[in-house]
Design a protein around this motif. Structure first.
Motif, short mmCIF file in Angstrom:
data_model
loop_
_atom_site.label_atom_id
_atom_site.label_comp_id
_atom_site.label_asym_id
_atom_site.label_seq_id
_atom_site.Cartn_x
_atom_site.Cartn_y
_atom_site.Cartn_z
N ASN A 62 2.88 2.86 -3.72
CA ASN A 62 1.41 2.85 -3.67
C ASN A 62 0.85 1.44 -3.84
O ASN A 62 -0.06 1.19 -4.64
CB ASN A 62 0.82 3.78 -4.75
CG ASN A 62 -0.65 4.10 -4.47
OD1 ASN A 62 -1.08 4.12 -3.33
ND2 ASN A 62 -1.40 4.35 -5.53
N ASP A 63 1.38 0.52 -3.03
CA ASP A 63 0.90 -0.87 -3.05
C ASP A 63 -0.17 -1.03 -1.98
O ASP A 63 0.11 -0.89 -0.78
CB ASP A 63 2.07 -1.82 -2.78
CG ASP A 63 1.67 -3.27 -2.89
OD1 ASP A 63 1.91 -3.87 -3.94
OD2 ASP A 63 1.09 -3.80 -1.91
N GLU A 64 -1.39 -1.31 -2.39
CA GLU A 64 -2.51 -1.35 -1.47
C GLU A 64 -2.36 -2.40 -0.38
O GLU A 64 -2.74 -2.17 0.78
CB GLU A 64 -3.81 -1.58 -2.24
CG GLU A 64 -4.24 -0.39 -3.10
CD GLU A 64 -5.60 -0.60 -3.74
OE1 GLU A 64 -6.27 -1.61 -3.40
OE2 GLU A 64 -5.99 0.25 -4.56
N GLU A 65 -1.79 -3.55 -0.72
CA GLU A 65 -1.64 -4.62 0.27
C GLU A 65 -0.61 -4.23 1.33
O GLU A 65 -0.82 -4.46 2.53
CB GLU A 65 -1.23 -5.92 -0.44
CG GLU A 65 -1.37 -7.15 0.43
CD GLU A 65 -1.22 -8.43 -0.36
OE1 GLU A 65 -0.93 -9.47 0.28
OE2 GLU A 65 -1.37 -8.42 -1.59
N ILE A 66 0.48 -3.63 0.90
CA ILE A 66 1.49 -3.18 1.87
C ILE A 66 0.94 -2.04 2.72
O ILE A 66 1.19 -1.97 3.93
CB ILE A 66 2.78 -2.76 1.14
CG1 ILE A 66 3.40 -3.96 0.42
CG2 ILE A 66 3.79 -2.18 2.14
CD1 ILE A 66 4.60 -3.62 -0.45
N LEU A 67 0.18 -1.15 2.11
CA LEU A 67 -0.42 -0.03 2.85
C LEU A 67 -1.40 -0.54 3.91
O LEU A 67 -1.45 0.02 5.02
CB LEU A 67 -1.11 0.93 1.90
CG LEU A 67 -0.19 1.72 0.97
CD1 LEU A 67 -1.01 2.59 0.02
CD2 LEU A 67 0.77 2.58 1.77
N ALA A 68 -2.14 -1.57 3.61
CA ALA A 68 -3.04 -2.15 4.61
C ALA A 68 -2.24 -2.73 5.78
O ALA A 68 -2.62 -2.58 6.95
CB ALA A 68 -3.90 -3.23 3.97
N GLY A 69 -1.11 -3.38 5.45
CA GLY A 69 -0.22 -3.90 6.50
C GLY A 69 0.38 -2.78 7.32
O GLY A 69 0.54 -2.90 8.54
N LEU A 70 0.71 -1.68 6.65
CA LEU A 70 1.27 -0.52 7.36
C LEU A 70 0.26 0.03 8.35
O LEU A 70 0.60 0.32 9.50
CB LEU A 70 1.68 0.56 6.36
CG LEU A 70 2.02 1.92 6.97
CD1 LEU A 70 3.19 1.83 7.94
CD2 LEU A 70 2.30 2.95 5.87
N GLU A 71 -0.98 0.20 7.90
CA GLU A 71 -2.00 0.76 8.81
C GLU A 71 -2.17 -0.12 10.03
O GLU A 71 -2.28 0.38 11.16
CB GLU A 71 -3.33 0.92 8.08
CG GLU A 71 -4.42 1.53 8.97
CD GLU A 71 -5.64 1.99 8.20
OE1 GLU A 71 -6.75 1.86 8.76
OE2 GLU A 71 -5.50 2.50 7.07
N GLN A 72 -2.15 -1.43 9.83
CA GLN A 72 -2.28 -2.33 10.98
C GLN A 72 -1.06 -2.22 11.90
O GLN A 72 -1.20 -2.26 13.12
CB GLN A 72 -2.47 -3.77 10.51
CG GLN A 72 -2.93 -4.70 11.63
CD GLN A 72 -4.18 -4.22 12.32
OE1 GLN A 72 -5.19 -3.93 11.68
NE2 GLN A 72 -4.13 -4.08 13.64
#
Length: 389
Positions: A62-72
């Motif tokens: 649940n790392d927000e920065e990695i999740l943002a990268g995943l969505e992109q």
């Protein structure tokens, strides 16, 4: 474990965890998560399988920065989806590649798996609706890759992550991933037809990749009758018979997804491989192929830039932390903690001893850290090893 040793272990664990997370964060760009924080050569691309496995790890922690990268990454890959529904192998600077010598089956499956996992988040309902067409197109593409319409996906030689190795045909790894894609898509879109397809796919894998007494669902009855029982799922089936070698990646995912081999026999097998090699950096394929073996001719010309598959190296018996991570996660979810603990201790000890962290793979004869540095694959593998969810 003494209090002093436990304290040192805990400290190392926290240090390596943060380093792994930092490496992944450094690899995030406007297009998504690159394969390596080094951002050089072919690794400075949004690879479907790399970014999706890394992104899946981001979901687990649940790392927000990695999740943002995943969505992109999800959106970049979806933008370049081919007309037939195929997801690109990689994208760089707005240009997509679907494979060089052959296409990559697991680019499409990993994209579906992780995209649907990400879309389970309640706040992603708008994105879920927006990506439904692309998810179903990708599933349709996988259906065409059955070729005989009997339920299992067929992958060409070099058609997945082990693109310079010898497995092909109805591979365990690609079909387990196809099952996971169907399962996740059925859940996220509440689709009973997909759910039934997932159940059928799981049953076909159980019937065709593991010795059992059932007389139903066999793709190649003659080859199945001749195949030797193993304590693991066989690597692949082709028209000329079975490849009964051990595919660690395929088996790790099968255990994670509840395919339920005999876990006692499987654990004993892993112990025996550990005894043979003298360490817990288990080979990603076993046994190792040597010059003079029948499969050597399939290896020696199957490369793009330079030959990497010397015995105990790369795909040919090399040890990949990313797939050891999936193995550890799967075993722990089945209540088996001793072997994952030994793998984790071995990996941390090597990073301390060799001083090179999160390299692509280790040779299994000399335990040399080799391949690309600061690889998100390997950082993700460590986070999978340490994850308790």
């Amino acid at each position: 474990m003494s209090r002093k040793v436990h304290s040192a272990f805990f400290k190392n664990n926290l240090m390596f965890k943060q380093e792994a997370i930092d490496i992944i964060r450094k690899a995030i760009t406007g297009e998504g998560i690159l394969a390596s924080a080094q951002q050089r050569d072919n690794y400075a691309r949004v690879w479907a399988r790399d970014s999706m496995m890394t992104g899946y790890t981001g979901i687990l922690i649940n790392d927000e920065e990695i999740l943002a990268g995943l969505e992109q990454s999800i959106l970049t890959l979806a933008k370049h989806q081919a007309e037939n529904g195929q997801i690109p192998s990689n994208v760089v600077n707005g240009k997509a590649s679907y494979g060089t010598h052959v296409g990559r089956t697991d680019a499409t499956t990993w994209w579906i798996v992780t995209t649907c996992e990400y879309l389970k988040k309640p706040e992603k309902s708008t994105l879920k609706n927006g990506l439904k067409k692309q998810v179903y197109q990708a599933l349709s593409c996988l259906k065409t890759w059955e070729y005989n319409q009997r339920g299992l996906v067929y992958s060409p030689l070099g058609g997945n992550w082990a693109d310079e190795y010898v497995t092909s045909g109805y591979t365990l790894y690609d079909n387990v991933l196809r099952y996971w894609a169907l399962k996740n898509a059925a859940e996220i879109y509440n689709d009973e037809k997909l759910k039934a397809e997932a159940v059928n796919t799981q049953q076909l894998i159980r019937e065709n990749f593991y010795k059992n007494n059932s007389g139903t669902g066999k793709y190649h009855e003659t080859a199945y009758a001749k195949a030797q029982a193993k304590p693991y799922f066989w690597a692949s089936l082709n028209a000329n018979g079975y490849d009964d070698r051990f595919d660690l990646a395929g088996n790790a995912l099968a255990i994670l997804l509840d395919f339920e081999p005999d876990l006692k026999a499987f654990s004993d097998f892993l112990e025996s491989v550990h005894q043979e090699f003298g360490h817990w950096m288990l080979p990603v394929f076993y046994p190792v192929i040597f010059p003079g073996d029948d499969d050597w001719r399939l290896l020696e010309n199957n490369y793009s830039y330079s030959f990497k598959n010397e015995p105990h190296h790369f795909h040919n018996g090399g040890s990949w932390p990313i797939f050891l991570g999936w193995l550890c996660l799967g075993l722990k979810r089945k209540g088996i903690h001793e072997i994952p603990g030994k793998i984790l201790v071995q990996y941390e000890a090597l990073m301390h001893e060799k001083g090179e962290h999160f390299r692509e793979y280790y040779s299994t004869d000399e335990l040399l850290p080799l391949g690309t540095e600061e690889l998100c694959f390997s950082a993700s593998g460590y986070l999978l090893m340490t994850n308790e969810n």
